[in-house]
Write a protein that holds these residues in place. Structure first.
Motif, short mmCIF file in Angstrom:
data_model
loop_
_atom_site.label_atom_id
_atom_site.label_comp_id
_atom_site.label_asym_id
_atom_site.label_seq_id
_atom_site.Cartn_x
_atom_site.Cartn_y
_atom_site.Cartn_z
N PHE A 178 -14.94 89.31 16.53
CA PHE A 178 -13.67 88.68 16.74
C PHE A 178 -13.04 88.15 15.51
O PHE A 178 -13.23 87.30 15.13
N ARG A 179 -12.49 89.46 14.90
CA ARG A 179 -11.65 89.24 13.47
C ARG A 179 -10.50 88.31 13.78
O ARG A 179 -9.86 88.58 14.86
N ASP A 180 -9.95 87.80 12.95
CA ASP A 180 -8.63 86.96 12.73
C ASP A 180 -7.47 87.80 13.21
O ASP A 180 -6.81 87.54 13.98
N SER A 181 -7.42 89.03 12.48
CA SER A 181 -6.56 90.02 12.79
C SER A 181 -6.61 90.53 13.98
O SER A 181 -5.30 90.47 14.90
N ASN A 182 -7.56 90.85 14.75
CA ASN A 182 -7.85 91.29 16.07
C ASN A 182 -7.26 90.11 17.09
O ASN A 182 -6.60 90.38 18.05
N LEU A 183 -7.54 88.87 16.79
CA LEU A 183 -7.35 87.66 17.66
C LEU A 183 -5.93 87.48 17.63
O LEU A 183 -5.12 87.23 18.61
N ARG A 184 -5.26 87.59 16.57
CA ARG A 184 -3.73 87.51 16.40
C ARG A 184 -3.10 88.77 17.30
O ARG A 184 -2.26 88.32 17.99
N SER A 185 -3.55 89.90 16.96
CA SER A 185 -2.92 90.82 17.65
C SER A 185 -3.00 90.62 19.28
O SER A 185 -2.09 90.99 20.09
#
Length: 112
Positions: free
Chosen positions: A24-31
């Motif tokens: 769960f990368r930060d960029s994926n969580l934001r997307s």
């Protein structure tokens, strides 16, 4: 008379275990957060029964989980503790490389 000696073969102690994880990368969580807050959920609202609504919602969320958070196969040593993740190992490796380069600032930052 001849005596043939054969060395004992040691069993391999370096066993690798393969696991499937979902990072769960930060960029994926934001997307994912942007998608879920802007999605209209028309498929769920169009379903007539509760069962159809829950299946529609589950299918949508499942497909988006695969899209935003794809599974990844990782290799671990069979003796590793559960908290010894690839991220921790990479930090340890970076710390060791900084030590070998005599990069004191980076080494001190990574040692704790």
């Amino acid at each position: 008379n001849i005596v043939l000696m054969k060395p004992k073969e040691k069993p391999s102690t370096y066993k690798m275990v393969r696991r499937v994880c979902r990072p769960f990368r930060d960029s994926n969580l934001r997307s994912f957060g942007q998608w879920i807050s802007s999605h209209q959920w028309l498929e769920v609202l169009a379903a007539s029964s509760v069962k159809e609504k829950s299946e529609a919602m589950y299918n949508i969320l499942q497909s988006k989980m695969e899209q935003f958070f794809p599974t990844k196969r990782i290799r671990l040593h069979h003796l590793d503790k559960p908290w010894m993740t690839p991220a921790v190992k990479s930090l340890m490796q970076a710390r060791q490389q900084a030590f070998l380069r005599h990069d004191v600032v980076t080494w001190k930052r990574l040692k704790n």
